[in-house]
Scaffold this active site. Structure first.
Site, PDB file in Angstrom:
ATOM      1  CB  SER B 151      -5.402   7.339 -11.043  1.00 37.84           C
ATOM      2  OG  SER B 151      -4.812   8.277 -10.201  1.00 37.84           O
ATOM      3  CG  ASP B 317       0.804   3.400  -7.717  1.00 39.39           C
ATOM      4  OD1 ASP B 317       1.179   4.459  -7.173  1.00 39.39           O
ATOM      5  OD2 ASP B 317      -0.338   3.239  -8.177  1.00 39.39           O
ATOM      6  CG  HIS B 350      -0.219   6.479 -10.045  1.00 38.41           C
ATOM      7  ND1 HIS B 350      -1.137   5.664  -9.441  1.00 38.41           N
ATOM      8  CD2 HIS B 350      -0.928   7.492 -10.605  1.00 38.41           C
ATOM      9  CE1 HIS B 350      -2.360   6.156  -9.632  1.00 38.41           C
ATOM     10  NE2 HIS B 350      -2.257   7.263 -10.335  1.00 38.41           N
TER      11      HIS B 350
END
Lengths: 196, 374
Positions: B151, B317, B350
């Site tokens: 991320s 995601d 995610h």
């Protein structure tokens, strides 16, 4: 290199030391690993199946998940000494366009494919009247990934039409070589080394 | 090295700087809170920097001092894991702008001896990376065997070889992107507006009376949390199930389990995170556009780098979808960099990068070992 599939062994035996190689449809990276470990080749791979990609990356290889038809366009011109497409051409939507991409990305290209004019295939269709299921074409017609069956003579004709030069050709029956003249009838599969 | 106070758990260092920021401002001193695990080997070739995500911290593999929970990435970091203190010298630092001990809006401004609040300069992902480089200098680490992050951590992992091409041998970038999209910025703006709309925010000057804008921060976290999960994952976990009741109440209590879950996520977040830090870090992420920093061409960002790259995305995601990783792979190919990429299957959206994933570990392990003596 006896642990490699016969067509891959031919390719491995003819790649120059330290070359830059893109293996399109590299599977779990068996050929790439041999090229890297024995010839110090800078090998990169493209592979459609995520599990195969994971296996290849876990071997320390640089492999991208993708497919030849969508992703080869993203590679710059002449970025490799060799682009390799083994037993994959006949699975593509437009083999001719894939071939063009290979020769754009690589200075030279190795292409191997099963020969649909091998005598066993011919017999199967002629006498059985059924789509052949052979050692190199082991999957029934409804689930085979091979959507563009090709013969050695078909392929030669395409090369001639597109003005592609043949730098080398190997015709194999199992792991035994066959002559070029008899290849379209006697070879189970073929390996071509091509150049623009 | 064993007795060296620079190494170990819960370390902090105050570096004089000044650190020249992308905004043009200078930061001095630069406080960095960090942890190290394992030992730096004799030729200093086994250092791995782990970069944390938006609300992460330096406690990657040790118990969090506020929540008492285990480290946030013990699935990836620890004995027998791909990043292993037995083999690696592991560094994880609280990012610039955060609130777990590194310089950020909650830190004391030297000139006023009060918390910076909104006087803290706006920072970027590259500024975070620069601060990490200062920390590495302090630790005597010239080159990183690898930089690893998911991320926002992945943004730093990408920014590292672009900013310090000679200091990084490999970058492992998970569930990330090379730039924030309009949708990414939009969700962050919702979060920031929730914080700033809380009357307790008071222009960011809320530290003195210990009454922070928790309600606003909780809403920000709730909105963001939705983006970390997949629709299918939410449906499977919560569906339309009711929370501790048999029928709807015809009121505005948390009737649905998903409401109760989000409220809990929002509230518990406020115990461990500073609202102003949330503003600053989301801003840094929104400003992130690695191509823009390199003349508009992402490939140019990697031209000077000799690093190997591995990118991993997850199919569910939708915050940083696979297409974003593919765009990075495309640029790395154009730059001739050795790059691997795989999209993994996961129902968890995610957040998958933080969860149990044998395949993720197998790839990470193979990728990291490829750079070690075989």
């Amino acid at each position: 290199m006896s642990d490699l599939r016969p067509d891959l062994a031919v390719i491995a035996a003819n790649v120059a030391q330290g070359a830059r190689v893109l293996d399109v449809g590299c599977g779990d990276g068996a050929l790439m690993a041999v090229l890297r470990d024995r010839l110090g080749v800078d090998a990169r791979g493209l592979e459609i199946d995520p599990e195969n990609v994971s296996s290849a990356v876990a071997r320390g290889l640089s492999v991208i998940q993708g497919n030849a038809e969508a992703d080869l366009v993203d590679y710059p011109d002449d970025s490799f000494d060799y682009a390799i497409l083994s037993q994959t051409l006949q699975t593509t939507m437009r083999p001719d366009l894939v071939l063009e991409q290979l020769l754009r990305i690589g200075r030279q290209a190795f292409v191997s494919f099963p020969n649909f004019a091998h005598w066993r295939v011919r017999l199967s269709l002629l006498w059985g009247g059924r789509m052949p299921v052979t050692r190199l074409l082991p999957v029934a017609w409804y689930e085979t990934p091979n959507i563009h069956h090709v013969t050695i003579d078909d392929f030669r004709a395409l090369l001639k039409e597109r003005g592609i030069t043949v730098e080398g050709a190997w015709f194999l029956n199992g792991d035994k070589a066959t002559t070029a003249a008899a290849a379209n009838f006697r070879a189970e599969h073929a390996v071509f080394l091509l150049q623009r | 090295m064993i007795d060296d106070a620079r190494f170990g758990l819960s370390r902090t260092v105050s570096l004089p700087g000044p650190l020249l920021l992308d905004s043009g401002a200078k930061l001095s001193p630069v406080e960095i809170a960090y942890e190290t695990y394992g030992l730096l080997n004799a030729d200093k070739s086994n250092a791995i920097l782990i970069c944390h995500a938006l609300t992460g911290d330096q406690y990657v593999a040790s118990v969090h001092p506020t929540t008492g929970k285990p480290g946030w990435w013990t699935r990836m970091v620890g004995p027998g894991k791909p990043i292993d203190p037995a083999r690696h010298f592991i560094i994880c630092a609280n990012v610039l702008g955060s609130c777990m001990g590194s310089s950020g809006p909650a830190a004391i401004e030297p000139s006023s001896l009060t918390a910076y609040g909104m006087r803290f300069p706006v920072i970027t992902i590259r500024d975070m990376v620069r601060a990490q480089a200062m920390l590495l200098d302090h630790l005597g680490v010239d080159r990183l065997h690898a930089v690893v992050g998911g991320s926002m951590g992945g943004m730093q992992a990408l920014s590292w070889p672009a900013t310090y091409p000679d200091r990084v041998e490999a970058a492992l970038v998970i569930a990330s992107t090379a730039r924030h999209s309009a949708q990414n910025i939009a969700f962050h703006e919702v979060g920031r507006q929730a914080i700033m709309a809380d009357p307790k925010w008071r222009g960011g000057d809320y530290y003195a009376d210990a009454d922070p804008p928790s309600a606003g921060l909780a809403v920000a976290r709730m909105a963001a949390h939705i983006t970390y999960l997949s629709e299918a994952g939410l449906t499977e976990k919560f569906g339309r199930k009711l929370q501790g009741r048999d029928a709807k109440t015809f009121g505005f209590d948390a009737d649905f389990q998903i409401e109760s879950y989000l409220r809990h996520q929002g509230l518990s977040f406020t115990d461990r995170f500073d609202a102003n830090s949330y503003l600053y870090i989301t801003r840094a992420m929104d400003y992130f556009d690695l191509a823009e920093e390199h003349g508009g061409h992402l490939a140019h960002a990697f031209k000077a780098s000799r690093a190997r790259f591995c990118l991993i995305s997850f199919d569910t995601d939708w915050l940083y979808p696979t297409a974003e990783s593919r765009a990075i792979v495309h640029a790395l190919n154009a730059a001739g960099a050795p790059v691997s990429f795989v999209e993994l299957k996961s129902p968890f959206g995610h957040d998958a990068f933080l969860l149990e994933s044998p395949e993720l570990n197998r790839i990470a392990d193979g990728f990291l070992r490829a750079g070690e003596s075989r």
